[in-house]
Design a protein around this motif. Structure first.
Motif, PDB file in Angstrom:
ATOM      1  N   GLN A  33      12.808 -36.372  30.148  1.00  0.00           N
ATOM      2  CA  GLN A  33      13.039 -34.964  29.837  1.00  0.00           C
ATOM      3  C   GLN A  33      14.344 -34.506  30.487  1.00  0.00           C
ATOM      4  OE1 GLN A  33       9.129 -33.616  31.374  1.00  0.00           O
ATOM      5  NE2 GLN A  33       8.752 -32.829  29.315  1.00  0.00           N
ATOM      6  N   ILE A  34      15.143 -33.772  29.713  1.00  0.00           N
ATOM      7  CA  ILE A  34      16.465 -33.361  30.168  1.00  0.00           C
ATOM      8  C   ILE A  34      16.544 -31.834  30.235  1.00  0.00           C
ATOM      9  CG2 ILE A  34      18.949 -33.532  29.805  1.00  0.00           C
ATOM     10  CD1 ILE A  34      17.534 -36.244  30.163  1.00  0.00           C
ATOM     11  N   ARG A  35      16.967 -31.342  31.395  1.00  0.00           N
ATOM     12  CA  ARG A  35      17.245 -29.915  31.585  1.00  0.00           C
ATOM     13  C   ARG A  35      18.724 -29.783  31.956  1.00  0.00           C
ATOM     14  NH1 ARG A  35      14.373 -27.483  36.595  1.00  0.00           N
ATOM     15  NH2 ARG A  35      12.536 -28.218  35.437  1.00  0.00           N
ATOM     16  N   VAL A  36      19.437 -28.871  31.301  1.00  0.00           N
ATOM     17  CA  VAL A  36      20.860 -28.682  31.546  1.00  0.00           C
ATOM     18  C   VAL A  36      21.111 -27.269  32.061  1.00  0.00           C
ATOM     19  CG1 VAL A  36      23.167 -28.663  30.533  1.00  0.00           C
ATOM     20  CG2 VAL A  36      21.467 -30.316  29.730  1.00  0.00           C
ATOM     21  N   TYR A  37      21.842 -27.173  33.172  1.00  0.00           N
ATOM     22  CA  TYR A  37      22.271 -25.884  33.707  1.00  0.00           C
ATOM     23  C   TYR A  37      23.753 -25.709  33.379  1.00  0.00           C
ATOM     24  CZ  TYR A  37      18.001 -25.932  36.577  1.00  0.00           C
ATOM     25  OH  TYR A  37      16.702 -25.962  37.018  1.00  0.00           O
ATOM     26  N   VAL A  38      24.089 -24.618  32.689  1.00  0.00           N
ATOM     27  CA  VAL A  38      25.461 -24.433  32.226  1.00  0.00           C
ATOM     28  C   VAL A  38      25.803 -22.943  32.214  1.00  0.00           C
ATOM     29  CG1 VAL A  38      24.763 -24.396  29.792  1.00  0.00           C
ATOM     30  CG2 VAL A  38      27.073 -25.109  30.385  1.00  0.00           C
ATOM     31  N   ALA A  67      28.351 -19.000  42.914  1.00  0.00           N
ATOM     32  CA  ALA A  67      27.173 -18.289  42.414  1.00  0.00           C
ATOM     33  C   ALA A  67      26.317 -19.201  41.546  1.00  0.00           C
ATOM     34  CB  ALA A  67      27.618 -17.054  41.625  1.00  0.00           C
ATOM     35  N   TYR A  68      26.973 -20.019  40.731  1.00  0.00           N
ATOM     36  CA  TYR A  68      26.254 -20.990  39.897  1.00  0.00           C
ATOM     37  C   TYR A  68      25.429 -21.922  40.778  1.00  0.00           C
ATOM     38  CZ  TYR A  68      25.775 -25.305  37.079  1.00  0.00           C
ATOM     39  OH  TYR A  68      25.292 -26.433  36.449  1.00  0.00           O
ATOM     40  N   TYR A  69      26.032 -22.477  41.808  1.00  0.00           N
ATOM     41  CA  TYR A  69      25.332 -23.417  42.679  1.00  0.00           C
ATOM     42  C   TYR A  69      24.101 -22.771  43.316  1.00  0.00           C
ATOM     43  CZ  TYR A  69      24.149 -25.550  47.131  1.00  0.00           C
ATOM     44  OH  TYR A  69      23.456 -26.059  48.194  1.00  0.00           O
ATOM     45  N   HIS A  70      24.254 -21.580  43.842  1.00  0.00           N
ATOM     46  CA  HIS A  70      23.127 -20.927  44.522  1.00  0.00           C
ATOM     47  C   HIS A  70      22.013 -20.567  43.528  1.00  0.00           C
ATOM     48  CE1 HIS A  70      24.905 -20.823  48.478  1.00  0.00           C
ATOM     49  NE2 HIS A  70      26.003 -20.273  48.007  1.00  0.00           N
ATOM     50  N   TRP A  71      22.381 -20.164  42.308  1.00  0.00           N
ATOM     51  CA  TRP A  71      21.366 -19.832  41.308  1.00  0.00           C
ATOM     52  C   TRP A  71      20.597 -21.090  40.909  1.00  0.00           C
ATOM     53  CZ3 TRP A  71      19.377 -20.802  36.571  1.00  0.00           C
ATOM     54  CH2 TRP A  71      18.641 -19.806  35.935  1.00  0.00           C
ATOM     55  N   VAL A  72      21.327 -22.173  40.656  1.00  0.00           N
ATOM     56  CA  VAL A  72      20.690 -23.428  40.252  1.00  0.00           C
ATOM     57  C   VAL A  72      19.811 -23.971  41.376  1.00  0.00           C
ATOM     58  CG1 VAL A  72      21.130 -25.847  39.641  1.00  0.00           C
ATOM     59  CG2 VAL A  72      22.463 -24.021  38.568  1.00  0.00           C
ATOM     60  N   LYS A  73      20.283 -23.880  42.617  1.00  0.00           N
ATOM     61  CA  LYS A  73      19.499 -24.358  43.755  1.00  0.00           C
ATOM     62  C   LYS A  73      18.162 -23.632  43.825  1.00  0.00           C
ATOM     63  CE  LYS A  73      19.663 -24.935  48.789  1.00  0.00           C
ATOM     64  NZ  LYS A  73      20.485 -24.740  50.022  1.00  0.00           N
ATOM     65  N   ALA A  74      18.186 -22.310  43.658  1.00  0.00           N
ATOM     66  CA  ALA A  74      16.943 -21.536  43.707  1.00  0.00           C
ATOM     67  C   ALA A  74      16.027 -21.897  42.538  1.00  0.00           C
ATOM     68  CB  ALA A  74      17.268 -20.043  43.682  1.00  0.00           C
ATOM     69  N   HIS A  75      16.598 -22.089  41.359  1.00  0.00           N
ATOM     70  CA  HIS A  75      15.791 -22.434  40.190  1.00  0.00           C
ATOM     71  C   HIS A  75      15.159 -23.812  40.353  1.00  0.00           C
ATOM     72  CE1 HIS A  75      14.756 -23.288  35.956  1.00  0.00           C
ATOM     73  NE2 HIS A  75      14.726 -21.970  35.817  1.00  0.00           N
ATOM     74  N   LEU A  76      15.894 -24.757  40.938  1.00  0.00           N
ATOM     75  CA  LEU A  76      15.349 -26.097  41.155  1.00  0.00           C
ATOM     76  C   LEU A  76      14.255 -26.101  42.223  1.00  0.00           C
ATOM     77  CD1 LEU A  76      18.613 -28.240  40.970  1.00  0.00           C
ATOM     78  CD2 LEU A  76      16.652 -28.396  39.421  1.00  0.00           C
ATOM     79  N   GLN A  77      14.386 -25.232  43.206  1.00  0.00           N
ATOM     80  CA  GLN A  77      13.330 -25.139  44.216  1.00  0.00           C
ATOM     81  C   GLN A  77      12.022 -24.666  43.592  1.00  0.00           C
ATOM     82  OE1 GLN A  77      15.201 -22.602  47.136  1.00  0.00           O
ATOM     83  NE2 GLN A  77      16.018 -24.342  48.300  1.00  0.00           N
ATOM     84  N   ALA A  78      12.135 -23.753  42.624  1.00  0.00           N
ATOM     85  CA  ALA A  78      10.944 -23.253  41.933  1.00  0.00           C
ATOM     86  C   ALA A  78      10.486 -24.186  40.822  1.00  0.00           C
ATOM     87  CB  ALA A  78      11.223 -21.863  41.357  1.00  0.00           C
ATOM     88  N   ASN A  79      11.399 -24.996  40.308  1.00  0.00           N
ATOM     89  CA  ASN A  79      11.096 -25.892  39.181  1.00  0.00           C
ATOM     90  C   ASN A  79      11.694 -27.266  39.466  1.00  0.00           C
ATOM     91  OD1 ASN A  79      10.195 -23.685  36.966  1.00  0.00           O
ATOM     92  ND2 ASN A  79      12.029 -22.929  38.044  1.00  0.00           N
ATOM     93  N   PRO A  80      11.089 -28.025  40.364  1.00  0.00           N
ATOM     94  CA  PRO A  80      11.708 -29.279  40.831  1.00  0.00           C
ATOM     95  C   PRO A  80      11.789 -30.347  39.738  1.00  0.00           C
ATOM     96  CG  PRO A  80       9.492 -29.026  41.722  1.00  0.00           C
ATOM     97  CD  PRO A  80       9.818 -27.738  41.050  1.00  0.00           C
ATOM     98  N   VAL A  81      12.736 -31.269  39.952  1.00  0.00           N
ATOM     99  CA  VAL A  81      12.943 -32.395  39.044  1.00  0.00           C
ATOM    100  C   VAL A  81      13.010 -33.672  39.866  1.00  0.00           C
ATOM    101  CG1 VAL A  81      14.170 -30.994  37.329  1.00  0.00           C
ATOM    102  CG2 VAL A  81      15.459 -32.144  39.145  1.00  0.00           C
ATOM    103  N   ASN A  82      13.080 -34.812  39.184  1.00  0.00           N
ATOM    104  CA  ASN A  82      13.155 -36.103  39.869  1.00  0.00           C
ATOM    105  C   ASN A  82      14.564 -36.455  40.313  1.00  0.00           C
ATOM    106  OD1 ASN A  82      10.884 -36.461  37.531  1.00  0.00           O
ATOM    107  ND2 ASN A  82      10.264 -37.430  39.445  1.00  0.00           N
ATOM    108  N   CYS A  83      15.571 -35.958  39.579  1.00  0.00           N
ATOM    109  CA  CYS A  83      16.943 -36.338  39.883  1.00  0.00           C
ATOM    110  C   CYS A  83      17.892 -35.253  39.373  1.00  0.00           C
ATOM    111  CB  CYS A  83      17.265 -37.681  39.236  1.00  0.00           C
ATOM    112  SG  CYS A  83      18.904 -38.332  39.613  1.00  0.00           S
TER     113      CYS A  83
END
Length: 373
Positions: A33-38, A67-83
């Protein structure tokens, strides 16, 4: 596995963007499964890939990146992935695809005030977060020169680097139909079959050296210059370069095309690819030209320039760049038909004998070896 891909901007005709999509699609094809942050996505969205548009905040590129990095970091903490796979430098990546050059190397040649700027400090900090010895990020690179530059500035461990083969599409490869496609393209674009067609392909015309190419064409003897058709393809504003062509008296020889999908037709129609870039980590179009049987003149600073030398299919310009050297190389390439024929044949042979096609598959192997819980 659930994989997250991070890339600031996607548009269909960027080299980094094409590599990103090929790699994401290769991972998806293996059942992941692929999730893209853009921040911005232009063009069609691939089926089955979850594309998340990150809110743009900030007035400068570096503030938007932060701002992108901090937003993505928070989203990944709430929605973790394998890599987490990054195509731009930022902290907390499991795998980074190095599609550009070493920023620290570039900054080292700038002035003291430049290095004190917020922009410079931001890019150095994000680069250090990837390449510092304390980082665990796996680094996929395109050339050995990239490895050396990053090691020189950050002392990155050898075992963290993974050298990828090029990854061009097979439709770039010279085949029995290529001469027919050459003829059809020239007829459709009102180009004489006797013209010497020069192509230059790539977005960011200044970085690719389009102005250098224009000056070299203008410097040709009149008899040769009149035979030249110079086709420039890429996503950029052509107006300053069209004005330069007008000022140089070669506007009739020059045509600009926006980014497009029929690049193989441009290559098969061409007699020469010009790529006197000011900066180029790799330069996938160089490999595409070789596979299509097109000789190349390229600046030595380009990461993939060594392929031109290995193939004996063109000229690698020495560094530092000198305009008169390009002028002479271009004139020689057009004038010496026997040499051109040899380069053409060598390029085709190189495309047949070298692995120029499996970047995405090798990158997927590396990414899928990253199994974090």
């Amino acid at each position: 596995m659930q994989l997250a891909f991070c890339i600031y901007k996607y548009f269909p005709f960027g080299g980094l963007q094409r590599d990103f999509l090929q790699i994401a699609t290769a991972c998806q094809a293996r059942g992941h499964q692929i999730r893209v942050y853009v921040l911005d996505w232009q063009g069609n969205k691939p089926a089955g890939i979850d594309i998340i548009i990150v809110p743009q905040k900030g007035f400068s590129n570096h503030s938007r990146n932060q701002a992108y990095y901090h937003w993505v970091k928070a989203h990944l903490q709430a929605n973790p992935v394998n890599c987490v796979v990054g195509f731009n430098k930022m902290p907390d990546l499991d795998v980074y695809f190095a599609g550009d050059t070493c920023f620290a190397e570039k900054a080292a040649h700038k002035g003291f005030l430049y290095r004190l700027s917020k922009r410079c400090k931001h890019y150095l900090a994000f680069e250090k977060s990837v390449f510092s010895p304390s980082s665990q990020t796996k680094i996929m690179v395109l050339t050995k020169q990239q490895i050396q530059d990053f090691k020189n500035h950050y002392h990155t461990q050898d075992e963290r680097f993974f050298l990828l083969p090029p990854g061009i599409a097979l439709d770039r490869k010279y085949c029995a139909d290529s001469p027919k496609k050459r003829e059809q393209f020239r007829q459709a674009n009102q180009i004489s079959l006797d013209d010497f067609v020069i192509v230059q392909i790539g977005s960011d015309f200044k970085r690719k050296g389009v102005d250098r190419s224009l000056r070299a064409i203008a410097a040709l003897p009149d008899a040769l210059r009149q035979k030249v058709s110079y086709l420039v393809v890429g996503q950029d504003n052509p107006e300053p370069y069209q004005k330069l062509a007008d000022d140089l008296g070669i506007s009739k020889q020059v045509r600009f095309f926006s980014g497009r999908n029929d690049i193989p037709d441009f290559l098969f129609s061409a007699d020469l690819l010009l790529h006197p870039a000011r900066q180029e980590a790799a330069g996938m179009v160089l490999i595409e030209a070789l596979a299509a049987g097109v000789p190349v003149i390229v600046s030595g600073i380009s990461g993939y320039a060594y392929h031109i030398s290995q193939a004996n299919a063109g000229i690698v310009l020495p560094e530092p760049y000198d305009q008169s050297t390009l002028n002479q190389a271009l004139e020689r390439s057009i004038s010496d038909k026997e040499q051109w024929g040899n380069w053409h044949n060598h390029a085709i042979a190189y495309g047949d004998s070298e692995d120029l096609y499996h970047l995405a598959q090798r990158a997927a192997d590396i990414i899928l070896g990253c199994r974090y819980e």
